[in-house]
Design an enzyme around this catalytic site. Structure first.
Site, mmCIF file in Angstrom:
data_model
loop_
_atom_site.group_PDB
_atom_site.id
_atom_site.type_symbol
_atom_site.label_atom_id
_atom_site.label_comp_id
_atom_site.label_asym_id
_atom_site.label_seq_id
_atom_site.Cartn_x
_atom_site.Cartn_y
_atom_site.Cartn_z
ATOM 1 N N SER A 1 43.305 45.367 43.742
ATOM 2 C CA SER A 1 42.787 44.600 42.746
ATOM 3 C C SER A 1 43.426 45.213 41.278
ATOM 4 O O SER A 1 42.616 46.384 40.938
ATOM 5 C CB SER A 1 41.178 44.502 42.632
ATOM 6 O OG SER A 1 41.053 43.722 43.757
ATOM 7 N N ARG B 1 32.566 49.971 39.099
ATOM 8 C CA ARG B 1 33.732 50.770 38.767
ATOM 9 C C ARG B 1 33.873 51.886 37.561
ATOM 10 O O ARG B 1 34.820 52.079 36.893
ATOM 11 C CB ARG B 1 35.009 49.479 38.349
ATOM 12 C CG ARG B 1 35.049 48.553 39.558
ATOM 13 C CD ARG B 1 35.562 49.122 40.748
ATOM 14 N NE ARG B 1 35.473 48.052 41.884
ATOM 15 C CZ ARG B 1 34.379 47.757 42.522
ATOM 16 N NH1 ARG B 1 33.249 48.458 42.629
ATOM 17 N NH2 ARG B 1 34.552 46.887 43.480
ATOM 18 N N GLU C 1 42.486 48.130 36.374
ATOM 19 C CA GLU C 1 41.740 49.010 37.127
ATOM 20 C C GLU C 1 42.576 50.171 37.321
ATOM 21 O O GLU C 1 42.042 51.307 37.219
ATOM 22 C CB GLU C 1 41.647 48.506 38.505
ATOM 23 C CG GLU C 1 40.291 47.731 38.731
ATOM 24 C CD GLU C 1 39.624 47.574 40.028
ATOM 25 O OE1 GLU C 1 39.797 48.604 40.783
ATOM 26 O OE2 GLU C 1 39.075 46.596 40.445
#
Length: 392
Positions: free
Chosen positions: A268, A179, A384
């Protein structure tokens, strides 16, 4: 990708109408760029502020694609929003079995995946159903079901706001990690140095119509495959992989649906924590653990499951609702945000808008879940989505 020499459209719009979580106030100026030229016109007007100004949140530009990874305060944004709305796909053969696919930054991501599967191009099928625009996927190396875009991206074109020019990054130069990428590392409090305008993927043209090897256990089992077998035994028809991924995502509320509040989210909310091996060893025996390489000193790292940590810290599905897990019902029993926001009732990783939530409501639920995990396991969760005007 056609070029139209007209001025970009400017209007007063709210983030709640252009983000998947459906929260956020207006911007002073909202520009919808329908061609790359229009986007560059706005970017030239907004060079990158110095680092200190960015740290203070003084940049006057937000770049928006599909709005799937952004949470903005209800007070809105006192600057310009550049919405990348230009799209288009082109292909060319790159050797006998590879196809170079060039995609405009504003092109809908799942439309690209659908396009690739329909033409028998392998590499993106496990990433079906992810909301947002293609230009956003390299920034945090978007991934799901054992695949991520680092496996297929050849290079990207971007506008460098510091030097005022178009640049191109190869896959290696993007510095992909979990990520993470150079694009993300050079973004400060939502202020990007590099604004992606085009992404090029190198996909496989397999005459047998089969997928890339399926690496994710749940997906492999659903397809009747053994995730531990050799690569050539872990392939399935492309269309079957795509339909299976969509079905799995829908079951978790991870495919956008107007009538399903479990899908009103940024997907998420927390990344899977990566911790030293001794930290992972202190967790209960049932906690999922995955090798994550080594740190700068060569010590082993382990990736944990954010969903497992949240669930086992007492923040199960529906956390934050009056009838959800006890820890999220609040002192008056009306829910953390009086039921306006909660963890999804289908999947504990998504913080959802139940229909009338504000950005503050969503963050209240996220903070409560993070605190529960910290108290239970001593592990700090990291978000995130990009937060504008707020901090978790």
């Amino acid at each position: 990708m056609t070029s139209v020499e007209t001025s970009p459209r400017v209007s007063l719009r709210r983030f709640s109408d252009h983000t998947t979580a459906r929260v956020g106030g207006p911007a002073d100026r909202w520009v919808r760029a329908e061609t790359p030229e229009q986007a560059l016109e706005v970017l030239r007007e907004h060079p990158l502020p110095d680092h200190a100004a960015r740290e203070r949140g003084e940049d006057t530009l937000i770049v928006l694609g599909g709005g799937s990874n952004l949470l903005v305060t209800e007070n809105g944004f006192p600057g310009t929003v550049l919405q990348l709305a230009f799209n288009g796909i082109s292909t060319e053969f790159h050797g006998d079995r590879e196809v170079l696919v060039s995609v405009a930054a504003g092109h809908n991501w799942d439309d690209l995946v659908r396009f690739s599967v329909a033409r028998g191009l392998t590499g993106l099928e496990a990433l079906s159903g992810i909301p947002g625009a293609t230009g956003a996927v390299p920034v945090q190396n978007v991934g799901a079901y054992g695949a991520d875009v680092a496996h297929t991206i050849k290079d990207i074109q971007a506008w460098d706001r510091e030097h005022g020019e178009l640049v191109r990054f190869s896959n290696a130069e993007l510095g992909f990690g979990y990520r993470d990428s150079v694009l993300k590392q050079t973004t400060v409090h939502g202020s990007p140095r590099y604004v992606v305008t085009q992404v090029r993927f190198l996909l496989q043209n397999r005459p047998d119509g089969l997928s890339a090897p399926v690496r994710y256990g749940e997906l492999a089992r659903t397809l009747g495959l053994d995730a531990e077998s050799a690569d050539h035994e872990r392939r399935a028809p492309l269309k079957e992989v795509r339909s299976t991924v969509l079905r799995l995502r829908e079951g978790k509320g991870m495919v956008l649906s107007e009538g399903d509040h479990d899908t009103w989210s940024t997907g998420s909310f927390f990344t899977n924590p990566i911790v030293p091996r001794e930290v992972a060893a202190a967790l209960p025996a049932g906690a999922p653990r995955f090798s994550a390489g080594v740190d700068e000193a060569g010590a082993p790292l382990v990736k944990l499951s954010a969903a497992w940590l949240i669930d086992n810290a007492g923040c199960g599905k529906g956390f934050g609702l009056p009838d959800g897990p006890v820890a999220g019902r609040g002192a008056q029993g009306t829910g953390i945000a009086e039921g306006r926001a909660s963890l999804s009732t289908k999947h504990t990783l998504a913080v959802t808008n139940r229909g009338s939530a504000t950005t503050d409501d969503l963050l209240a639920v996220a903070r409560a879940a993070r605190e529960q995990v910290s108290t239970a396991f001593g592990i700090t969760m990291h978000e995130e989505p990009v937060l504008i005007g707020h901090a978790l």
